[in-house]
Design a protein around this motif. Structure first.
Motif, PDB file in Angstrom:
ATOM      1  N   ARG A 256     -28.763 -21.219 -21.583  1.00 12.95           N
ATOM      2  CA  ARG A 256     -29.142 -19.861 -21.199  1.00 12.95           C
ATOM      3  C   ARG A 256     -30.422 -19.496 -21.921  1.00 12.95           C
ATOM      4  O   ARG A 256     -30.394 -19.167 -23.112  1.00 12.95           O
ATOM      5  CB  ARG A 256     -28.030 -18.865 -21.551  1.00 12.95           C
ATOM      6  N   THR A 263     -29.654 -18.445 -11.778  1.00 10.44           N
ATOM      7  CA  THR A 263     -28.824 -19.645 -11.953  1.00 10.44           C
ATOM      8  C   THR A 263     -29.035 -20.620 -10.781  1.00 10.44           C
ATOM      9  O   THR A 263     -29.561 -20.253  -9.732  1.00 10.44           O
ATOM     10  CB  THR A 263     -27.335 -19.264 -12.059  1.00 10.44           C
ATOM     11  N   VAL A 281     -30.881 -23.801 -14.381  1.00 11.96           N
ATOM     12  CA  VAL A 281     -31.650 -22.565 -14.559  1.00 11.96           C
ATOM     13  C   VAL A 281     -32.868 -22.592 -13.650  1.00 11.96           C
ATOM     14  O   VAL A 281     -33.589 -23.592 -13.600  1.00 11.96           O
ATOM     15  CB  VAL A 281     -32.070 -22.441 -16.044  1.00 11.96           C
TER      16      VAL A 281
END
Ligand SMILES: C[S@@+](CC[C@H](N)C(=O)[O-])C[C@H]1O[C@@H](n2cnc3c(N)ncnc32)[C@H](O)[C@@H]1O
Length: 302
Positions: A256, A263, A281
Motif C-alpha cells: 500500500r 487497486t 497497485v
C-alpha cells in the motif's frame, strides 16, 4: 452529425473511475520532479543552492527524497554533480515496493537508464550487491553514466536479454521494470496522448510474460519480485502477473503506497485473472500529478 473515433485510451473508462480528473491531469504539463541523492546531498542543501536562482524545492509528504522544483533543473551543475536524479514521482513506487535492504543481493533486470538502480543502491547505503542488467548497448551507456554520476559503488552491470539471464546465483529481490507501451508517459510523449495500439501491447505482453517467469525463477525461496510498468493496459499488467500466478508457486502480497492509488483489476474483457491481482497497485497521473504506473509485489513461497 460527427462521430468521434474512440481512442485506445477510452478502453480504460470502465476502471478509471475518476475519469475527468484523469483526463485533466493527462492534459497538463508535467512538473519537474527529482530524487535527492542522499549519499551526496539533502533537502536543505539543495534548497540553499537553488534559492539564489529563484528556484524553490518542495519535498513530498511521503518521501523526503522525492522533491518538486519550481523550474527545470536538469541543465545545472548540481545535476551534473549527481546531487539528484530527475525522476517522475510515480517512478518511486516500484522501489518502495521492492524495499531493498543493505547487504542483500538485488537484481534490476531491465535497468536503463538507471533511475531505479540508483534508488535501490542508495537505499542499500552502498552495502550489498545490485546487478543492473540492460540488453540494449546504447541505453547501457546511459545506465553506466548515471551510476557514476550518482556515485554508487555496489552496482555491477550486465548485458543479457532478461529472459536469458543466467541462473548463477539466487537473489533476495528482483525488479522487473518491464519494457512496455509506456502509456503512463503520455504527458511527455505526444505520440501516446491517445493511448497505445493493441498490436504493440500484445507483442510486449509476450515478452513481459517471459521476463516475469524467468525473474521469479532467479529468486531465492521467500524472495521478493516486483513487477512494474508505466502503462495502463491490463494486458501488460494484471494479465502478466496472472500468467505467473498460474505457472509458479507465487503469491501477490500487499503493498500500500503512502500516496493515492487504485487497486489492481480482478479480470478484463470478461476473463477473470488468477486470485491476488486485486492486491496490485495502479497509479494514474492525477494521483501524484505525475505519470502513470503499475506495481505488483510478489513473493516466492517456501
Ligand atoms: C521501462 S525501461 C526501464 C527503466 C529503468 N528501470 C529506470 O528506472 O530507469 C525498460 C528497459 O528494458 C529494456 N529491455 C528491453 N527488452 C528487454 C529484455 N528482453 N530483457 C531485459 N530488458 C529489456 C529496455 O532496453 C529498457 O531500457
Amino acid at each position: 452529425m460527427t462521430l468521434e473515433t474512440p481512442r485506445p485510451l477510452d478502453r480504460y473508462r470502465p476502471f478509471i473511475t475518476e475519469w475527468d480528473e484523469f483526463a485533466a491531469a493527462c492534459a497538463r504539463p508535467l512538473p519537474t520532479d527529482a530524487r535527492i541523492n542522499p549519499l551526496r546531498s539533502s533537502l536543505e542543501s539543495l534548497r540553499d543552492r537553488f534559492a539564489p536562482r529563484g528556484i524553490t524545492i518542495e519535498s513530498s509528504a511521503w518521501d523526503p527524497c522525492a522533491v518538486r522544483a519550481s523550474h527545470p533543473i536538469g541543465r545545472t551543475l548540481e545535476h551534473w554533480l549527481g546531487l539528484f536524479y530527475l525522476q517522475e514521482r510515480v517512478q518511486a513506487a516500484p522501489v518502495l515496493a521492492l524495499d531493498p535492504r543493505p547487504g542483500e543481493r538485488v537484481l534490476d533486470l531491465c535497468a536503463a537508464p538507471g533511475g531505479k538502480t540508483v534508488d535501490i543502491a542508495t537505499r542499500m547505503h552502498n552495502v550489498g550487491l545490485v546487478v543492473a542488467n540492460e540488453p540494449n548497448g546504447r541505453r547501457q551507456q546511459a545506465l553506466l553514466t548515471n551510476i557514476n554520476r550518482i556515485g554508487v559503488w555496489n552496482v555491477t552491470v550486465t548485458q543479457y536479454r532478461g529472459q536469458d539471464f543466467p541462473h548463477a546465483m539466487a537473489f533476495d529481490r528482483v525488479l522487473v521494470d518491464a519494457p512496455c507501451s509506456a502509456e503512463g508517459t503520455l504527458r511527455k510523449q505526444s505520440t501516446l496522448r491517445d493511448g497505445a495500439a493493441l498490436p504493440a501491447i500484445r507483442r510486449l505482453a509476450r515478452i513481459q510474460e517471459l521476463l516475469i517467469v524467468h525473474a521469479f525463477d532467479l529468486l531465492r525461496i521467500g524472495g521478493v519480485l516486483v513487477y512494474s510498468t508505466c502503462t495502463f493496459a491490463p494486458e501488460e499488467n494484471e494479465a502478466v502477473v496472472s500468467h505467473l500466478l498460474a505457472r509458479r508457486d507465487a503469491r501477490v502480497t500487499t503493498f500500500r503506497p503512502p500516496f493515492p492509488h487504485s487497486t489492481g483489476l480482478e479480470g478484463w474483457n470478461e476473463t477473470p485473472f488468477e486470485s491476488g491481482t486485486a492486491l496490485c497497485v495502479r497509479i494514474y497521473p492525477h494521483h501524484l500529478d505525475s505519470g502513470g504506473g503499475f506495481v505488483a509485489r510478489i513473493e516466492r513461497r517456501a
